[in-house]
Enzyme design. Structure first.
Site, PDB file in Angstrom:
ATOM      1  N   ASP A   7     -35.932  38.635  45.481  1.00 62.63           N
ATOM      2  CA  ASP A   7     -35.919  37.347  46.121  1.00 62.63           C
ATOM      3  C   ASP A   7     -37.049  36.496  46.531  1.00 62.63           C
ATOM      4  O   ASP A   7     -38.180  37.318  46.780  1.00 62.63           O
ATOM      5  CB  ASP A   7     -35.317  37.425  47.103  1.00 62.63           C
ATOM      6  CG  ASP A   7     -34.298  36.030  47.534  1.00 62.63           C
ATOM      7  OD1 ASP A   7     -33.636  35.339  46.528  1.00 62.63           O
ATOM      8  OD2 ASP A   7     -34.000  35.977  48.538  1.00 62.63           O
ATOM      9  N   SER A   8     -36.901  35.209  47.184  1.00 65.77           N
ATOM     10  CA  SER A   8     -38.144  35.044  47.573  1.00 65.77           C
ATOM     11  C   SER A   8     -38.111  35.011  48.886  1.00 65.77           C
ATOM     12  O   SER A   8     -39.051  34.666  49.922  1.00 65.77           O
ATOM     13  CB  SER A   8     -38.004  33.034  47.508  1.00 65.77           C
ATOM     14  OG  SER A   8     -36.328  32.784  47.449  1.00 65.77           O
ATOM     15  N   TYR A  39     -38.484  28.062  47.775  1.00 65.20           N
ATOM     16  CA  TYR A  39     -39.610  28.357  46.125  1.00 65.20           C
ATOM     17  C   TYR A  39     -38.307  26.985  45.893  1.00 65.20           C
ATOM     18  O   TYR A  39     -38.511  26.766  45.038  1.00 65.20           O
ATOM     19  CB  TYR A  39     -38.097  29.133  45.845  1.00 65.20           C
ATOM     20  CG  TYR A  39     -39.166  30.294  45.076  1.00 65.20           C
ATOM     21  CD1 TYR A  39     -39.812  30.981  45.942  1.00 65.20           C
ATOM     22  CD2 TYR A  39     -38.693  31.734  44.168  1.00 65.20           C
ATOM     23  CE1 TYR A  39     -41.703  31.953  45.682  1.00 65.20           C
ATOM     24  CE2 TYR A  39     -39.144  32.158  43.616  1.00 65.20           C
ATOM     25  CZ  TYR A  39     -40.484  32.713  44.513  1.00 65.20           C
ATOM     26  OH  TYR A  39     -41.150  34.015  44.153  1.00 65.20           O
ATOM     27  N   CYS A  71     -32.078  35.634  42.999  1.00 68.88           N
ATOM     28  CA  CYS A  71     -32.776  34.221  43.639  1.00 68.88           C
ATOM     29  C   CYS A  71     -32.200  33.531  41.893  1.00 68.88           C
ATOM     30  O   CYS A  71     -32.817  33.484  41.298  1.00 68.88           O
ATOM     31  CB  CYS A  71     -34.250  34.091  43.851  1.00 68.88           C
ATOM     32  SG  CYS A  71     -35.009  32.532  44.049  1.00 68.88           S
ATOM     33  N   CYS A 182     -27.314  29.733  46.684  1.00 72.78           N
ATOM     34  CA  CYS A 182     -28.599  30.771  47.042  1.00 72.78           C
ATOM     35  C   CYS A 182     -28.048  31.342  47.549  1.00 72.78           C
ATOM     36  O   CYS A 182     -27.003  31.349  48.705  1.00 72.78           O
ATOM     37  CB  CYS A 182     -29.172  29.453  47.863  1.00 72.78           C
ATOM     38  SG  CYS A 182     -30.648  30.394  48.886  1.00 72.78           S
ATOM     39  N   THR A 183     -28.580  32.851  46.941  1.00 77.12           N
ATOM     40  CA  THR A 183     -28.660  33.776  47.623  1.00 77.12           C
ATOM     41  C   THR A 183     -28.408  34.178  49.305  1.00 77.12           C
ATOM     42  O   THR A 183     -28.183  35.192  50.094  1.00 77.12           O
ATOM     43  CB  THR A 183     -28.799  35.254  47.833  1.00 77.12           C
ATOM     44  OG1 THR A 183     -30.288  34.940  47.136  1.00 77.12           O
ATOM     45  CG2 THR A 183     -27.874  35.834  46.059  1.00 77.12           C
TER      46      THR A 183
END
Length: 247
Positions: A7-8, A39, A71, A182-183
């Protein structure tokens, strides 16, 4: 040899938590590209080669059996290129349009996501496939991911200003189900539910975890240390401990 979750930032830890709930002790490692966060506001032509490079380095180091792109932004931008570049199963993350549409009685649903996810044609494809009879109102905002990062580190946050533009759109008052695209937003669910308790909020973490377990079922994952890696600031051990990860 294990599962790599990417993930970001901290958003994919919600997927890790869901995996822990479904299959405790699953061998995995976590990679947060927090040195390049966020991101969602960066152009595709910068993000795509960057994601390929960061994940390519991690794949060479970790030698995973499968990779979860936890993500939404990275999934909508990079999944086809990643699958072409690496002979590994990749599990992506998409906004939960299908369950939101199934839950809606007003047939007006909302999508909260990053600007990158909202502008991608992939979202329109999901809407056409799973919510063809719904009016879908979307909001791309950088604010919620930032608030999620702050809350994860112990700050009190207020989500009302960030989500208000969604309901100010024509038809916004009729929204009765919202897909979180969005997670990161997993960590804001209590605040979102308190803000609009009459709305059905749909989190992507558990569906992604279930799909991951389905994909990796034929694989034999070897035991491995459950570690978290960061391209920027390393999170303190106390924040990682609830996810059974060490830094």
């Amino acid at each position: 040899m294990a599962l790599l979750v990417f993930d970001s930032g901290i958003g994919g830890l919600g997927v890790v938590a869901a995996l822990n709930q479904l299959t405790p002790g699953l061998p995995l490692s976590y990679l947060a590209d927090n040195g390049f966060f966020p991101y969602g506001e960066k152009p595709d032509e910068i993000l795509l080669p960057h994601i390929l490079n960061v994940l390519g380095t991690a794949i060479a180091r970790e030698q995973p059996d499968a990779v979860v792109i936890a993500c939404n932004t990275a999934s909508t931008i990079a999944l086809p290129a990643l699958r072409a570049a690496f002979a590994l199963p990749f599990i992506g993350c998409v906004p939960p349009i299908k369950p939101a549409a199934a839950a809606s009685r007003s047939r007006t649903i909302g999508v909260l996501a990053t600007a990158a996810t909202v502008r991608r044609p992939y979202l329109n494809g999901l809407i056409a496939q799973f919510a063809p009879d719904c009016r879908v109102l979307s909001l791309g905002t950088p604010a919620l991911a930032e608030l999620a990062e702050q809350k994860f580190r112990g700050a009190e946050v207020d989500v009302s200003t960030a989500v208000a533009p969604l309901f100010k759109q024509p038809g916004g008052a009729e929204i009765d189900a919202i897909a979180l695209g969005c997670t990161h937003y997993t960590f804001l669910l209590p605040e979102l539910q308190a803000l609009r308790p009459q709305i059905s909020w749909h989190d992507p973490a558990l569906p992604v975890a279930r799909q991951t377990l389905k994909i990796i079922a034929p694989l034999s994952l070897s035991p491995a240390p459950r570690r978290a890696h960061f391209t920027g600031e390393t999170l303190p051990p106390a924040l990682l401990a609830p996810f059974a990860l060490s830094s």
